[in-house]
Design a protein around this motif. Structure first.
Motif, mmCIF file in Angstrom:
data_model
loop_
_atom_site.group_PDB
_atom_site.id
_atom_site.type_symbol
_atom_site.label_atom_id
_atom_site.label_comp_id
_atom_site.label_asym_id
_atom_site.label_seq_id
_atom_site.Cartn_x
_atom_site.Cartn_y
_atom_site.Cartn_z
ATOM 1 N N HIS A 1 2.077 -4.814 5.036
ATOM 2 C CA HIS A 1 1.779 -3.551 5.537
ATOM 3 C C HIS A 1 2.558 -2.894 6.378
ATOM 4 C CE1 HIS A 1 -2.752 -4.026 5.140
ATOM 5 N NE2 HIS A 1 -2.756 -5.416 5.061
ATOM 6 N N HIS B 1 2.746 -0.408 11.216
ATOM 7 C CA HIS B 1 1.870 -0.553 12.358
ATOM 8 C C HIS B 1 1.835 -1.483 13.519
ATOM 9 C CE1 HIS B 1 -0.999 0.023 8.126
ATOM 10 N NE2 HIS B 1 -2.060 -0.323 8.950
ATOM 11 N N TYR C 1 0.352 -0.929 -0.053
ATOM 12 C CA TYR C 1 0.130 0.399 0.128
ATOM 13 C C TYR C 1 1.033 0.913 -0.317
ATOM 14 C CZ TYR C 1 -2.959 -3.409 1.170
ATOM 15 O OH TYR C 1 -4.324 -4.542 0.863
ATOM 16 N N GLY C 2 0.537 2.118 -0.731
ATOM 17 C CA GLY C 2 1.720 3.298 -1.130
ATOM 18 C C GLY C 2 1.798 4.161 0.182
ATOM 19 N N GLU C 3 -0.029 4.335 0.879
ATOM 20 C CA GLU C 3 0.446 4.615 2.377
ATOM 21 C C GLU C 3 1.397 4.535 2.792
ATOM 22 O OE1 GLU C 3 -2.179 3.146 0.830
ATOM 23 O OE2 GLU C 3 -3.811 2.807 2.632
ATOM 24 N N ASP C 4 1.858 3.873 3.381
ATOM 25 C CA ASP C 4 2.905 2.790 3.900
ATOM 26 C C ASP C 4 4.604 3.214 3.958
ATOM 27 O OD1 ASP C 4 0.984 2.099 5.252
ATOM 28 O OD2 ASP C 4 1.220 -0.506 4.916
ATOM 29 N N GLU D 1 -3.387 7.571 15.834
ATOM 30 C CA GLU D 1 -4.998 7.585 14.801
ATOM 31 C C GLU D 1 -4.452 5.749 14.621
ATOM 32 O OE1 GLU D 1 -5.445 7.049 9.824
ATOM 33 O OE2 GLU D 1 -2.890 7.714 10.750
ATOM 34 N N PRO E 1 7.121 6.210 3.181
ATOM 35 C CA PRO E 1 7.150 7.345 3.542
ATOM 36 C C PRO E 1 8.360 8.256 2.629
ATOM 37 C CG PRO E 1 8.104 5.802 5.256
ATOM 38 C CD PRO E 1 7.696 4.722 4.448
ATOM 39 N N ARG E 2 7.364 8.965 2.159
ATOM 40 C CA ARG E 2 8.287 9.400 1.039
ATOM 41 C C ARG E 2 8.585 10.305 1.323
ATOM 42 N NH1 ARG E 2 9.323 5.308 -2.166
ATOM 43 N NH2 ARG E 2 6.683 4.267 -3.118
ATOM 44 N N ALA F 1 4.607 6.747 12.641
ATOM 45 C CA ALA F 1 5.690 8.051 11.234
ATOM 46 C C ALA F 1 7.402 7.814 11.791
ATOM 47 C CB ALA F 1 5.341 9.144 11.786
ATOM 48 N N ARG G 1 -1.340 3.635 13.866
ATOM 49 C CA ARG G 1 -0.372 3.929 12.519
ATOM 50 C C ARG G 1 0.680 5.049 13.308
ATOM 51 N NH1 ARG G 1 0.678 3.578 7.290
ATOM 52 N NH2 ARG G 1 -0.899 3.969 6.415
ATOM 53 N N THR H 1 1.144 7.545 16.038
ATOM 54 C CA THR H 1 0.942 9.024 15.819
ATOM 55 C C THR H 1 -0.949 9.380 16.427
ATOM 56 O OG1 THR H 1 -0.336 8.435 13.684
ATOM 57 C CG2 THR H 1 1.705 9.164 13.476
#
Ligand code: FAD
Ligand code: NAP
Length: 498
Positions: free
Chosen positions: A300, A303, A254-257, A335, A259-260, A323, A321, A333
């Motif tokens: 994932h 997490h 999943y792209g949201e996992d 979340e 970090p860029r 970070a 979640r 976070t």
């Protein structure tokens, strides 16, 4: 807030080896060869025996070594940990086999330290004892709900699919959606074994009961969760890449996992080659279209496990979640994310167990030691007691790493030769027989190397006779009693060959 795990610790390279000092001769009061008991016939114990023999002989002395294991068969986690679809460590097994087959290390299986023999027994019969008992339990994961039915430890599941004699006969495989917690190679083994179609395991050595159990599994989705980012996984590149080649299973990331941010990109650029290779593999999967396979394996990241939810059994898994932080760790976070799953497997590391009468570091799950010399509570070495392998330095590292451990430990033992206490048992002039007499008096049916050869041949013959697969190297015999019976049919080799 989630506890912030620290940055990854690279496996510490063994210290540069000190050249062993030549044996001081003549030995103080020693009659006959140096006698050493090694407890644990996994790779660490076997390497220790072989290196000890080589070093002592090189110094012109003689050594008699007994290698004990609580299991009827040798090889430790190689037999009861390495996944059945990973036959590529055959080369290592061949070389360990040759070390034992040379006949100078006497294998005494089905003998448990702490149950069948204790420290006093061994100290009475040997000048030194090396503990190589590994780590066989799951480490704890202290989150609410972890004890609910449907929540399992990876080590227990591994023991089941590898046919460990003390594992349960049946494993409850009734979940369609499964969470696997952890981003190490054990998590990958567990996830792969859960997701793989059973037909693809037919050529392995899994027992028939395991194959039947896997055939009944309704699983469709296996989710693997790491508390840190894709740049901090503890997988190794081959094991990760292998997931992408499992037949009939789509790997989904999943792209949201990923970090860029600048810091994460800079860390990746500065990381070692292994991390870069794995990053390429994972990023490649981001753009790969699922094939519509009937089973999916989701990876994932970021997490952190917060709670296993459910009333009477597992109904879901809640994560916080995380970070990335500047130091390569993560922070919570606030979340929370919920996944409906009916089973949870924690693959968050193994743990060594205490051995009766031997000092134990309960925090690290190891025998406290200095380069292999076991230490008393006041930090002084206990004469004649040593540790090697995972019980010496914790449950991290590959089979090959146990060789370096063994060199270090045996070097210390050789340095200590003049200090080793003389064993007190009355042996009637045959120390090799005396310990066998003791086992016999206690009614312990120990197995031998020739017994293992018989069991090995028996399992290979079962593999040959199995018509359900073209190539099946062996089928493991599971029950302890049956293993001992088959091993006992072999001629007992009870003397030390030198
Ligand atoms: C699931 C899993 C898969 C793995 N796969 C791989 C892989 O594919 N490739 C790789 O390189 N590495 C792999 N590893 C790592 C590898 O297994 C370890 O590095 C290695 O086995 C550690 O060796 P050891 O001898 O210290 O412990 P072990 O292999 O655990 O051996 C310890 C031995 O001590 C015996 N013992 C314990 N307590 C007693 C007692 N009280 N009395 C008598 N005997 C006792 C046990 O029965 C066992 O035989 C894997 C690890 C795990 C957990
Ligand atoms: N095929 C193979 O070669 C093979 C197969 C199996 C095992 N092995 C080797 O055997 C050794 C043991 O493997 P392993 O997978 O048991 O251990 P490992 O490599 O140490 O991995 C443990 C994983 O659990 C995570 N973890 C620990 N505590 C956690 C917590 N409280 N919450 C969430 N996650 C947590 C760790 O995350 P953090 O990184 O954030 O701490 C890490 O991702 C390794 O050296 C491994 O390479 C090799």
């Amino acid at each position: 807030m989630t506890r912030s795990p620290s940055a990854p610790q690279p496996l510490r390279k063994p210290e540069p080896l000190r050249k062993p000092e030549p044996l001081r001769k003549p030995q103080p009061t020693r009659a006959g060869p140096l006698r050493v008991a090694i407890v644990g016939a996994g790779p660490a114990g076997i390497y220790a025996g072989n290196i000890l023999r080589t070093m002592v002989r090189a110094a012109g002395d003689e050594v008699a070594i007994d290698l004990y294991d609580s299991l009827p068969a040798p090889y430790g986690l190689i037999r009861y940990g390495v996944a059945p679809d990973h036959p590529r460590i055959k080369g290592i097994v061949k070389s360990l086999h040759e070390m034992l087959d040379a006949g100078t290390i006497r294998f005494l299986g089905n003998v448990s330290f702490g149950i069948d023999v204790d420290l006093a027994d061994l100290q009475a019969h040997y000048h030194a004892v090396i503990f190589a008992t590994g780590a066989i339990r799951d480490t704890d994961l202290d989150i609410p709900g972890i004890d609910l039915p449907g929540s399992y430890g990876a080590a227990d599941f591994v023991s089941w699919f590898d046919g460990h004699p003390d594992a349960p006969h049946d494993w409850p495989l009734d979940a369609t959606d499964i969470a696997v917690i952890g981003n190490g190679n054990v998590a990958l083994d567990v996830a792969r074994m859960l997701a793989k179609h059973p037909a693809d395991l037919l050529s392995t050595d899994i027992p028939a009961t395991v194959h039947a159990g896997l055939l009944g599994s309704p699983v469709t989705d296996v989710h693997v969760f790491g508390r840190r980012g894709p740049g901090q996984v503890k997988f190794t590149p081959i094991e990760l890449r292998e997931l992408g080649d499992v037949q009939g299973v789509d790997v989904i990331v999943y792209g949201e996992d990923f970090p860029r941010d600048e810091n994460s990109e800079a860390r990746l650029a500065a990381s070692n080659n292994q991390v870069k290779v794995m990053s390429r593999t994972l990023n490649g999967w981001l753009t790969r279209e699922p094939t519509g396979a009937s089973r999916r394996l989701h990876l994932h990241f970021l997490h952190s496990p917060a709670e296993v939810s459910g009333t009477d059994r597992v109904e879901g898994m809640r994560f916080e979640r995380t970070a990335p932080t500047e130091d390569g760790g993560v922070r919570g976070t606030g979340e929370f994310l919920d996944y409906p799953v009916q089973a949870v497997y924690r693959a968050v590391g193994y743990r060594g167990s205490a051995l009766p009468g031997v000092p134990f570091d309960a925090v690290r799950g190891v025998l406290p030691n200095d380069g292999g010399r076991i230490l008393a509570a006041d930090g002084t070495p206990l004469p004649g007691l040593y540790a090697t392998g995972w019980i010496k330095r914790g449950p991290v590292g590959l089979i090959g790493h146990t060789k370096g451990d063994a060199v270090e430990t045996v070097t210390r033992l050789v340095e200590d030769l003049a200090l080793l206490p003389e064993p007190a048992a009355e042996t009637g002039g045959d120390a090799g027989e005396a310990i066998l007499r003791l086992l016999g008096e206690r009614g312990i049916r120990h197995t031998t190397w020739s017994g293992w050869l018989a069991l090995d041949a028996h399992e290979r013959a079962l593999g040959d006779a199995d018509e359900s697969a073209v190539l099946r190297e062996r089928v493991k015999v599971v029950p302890r009693g049956e293993q001992v019976d088959i091993a006992s049919e072999a001629v007992l080799v009870t003397t030390w060959r030198r």
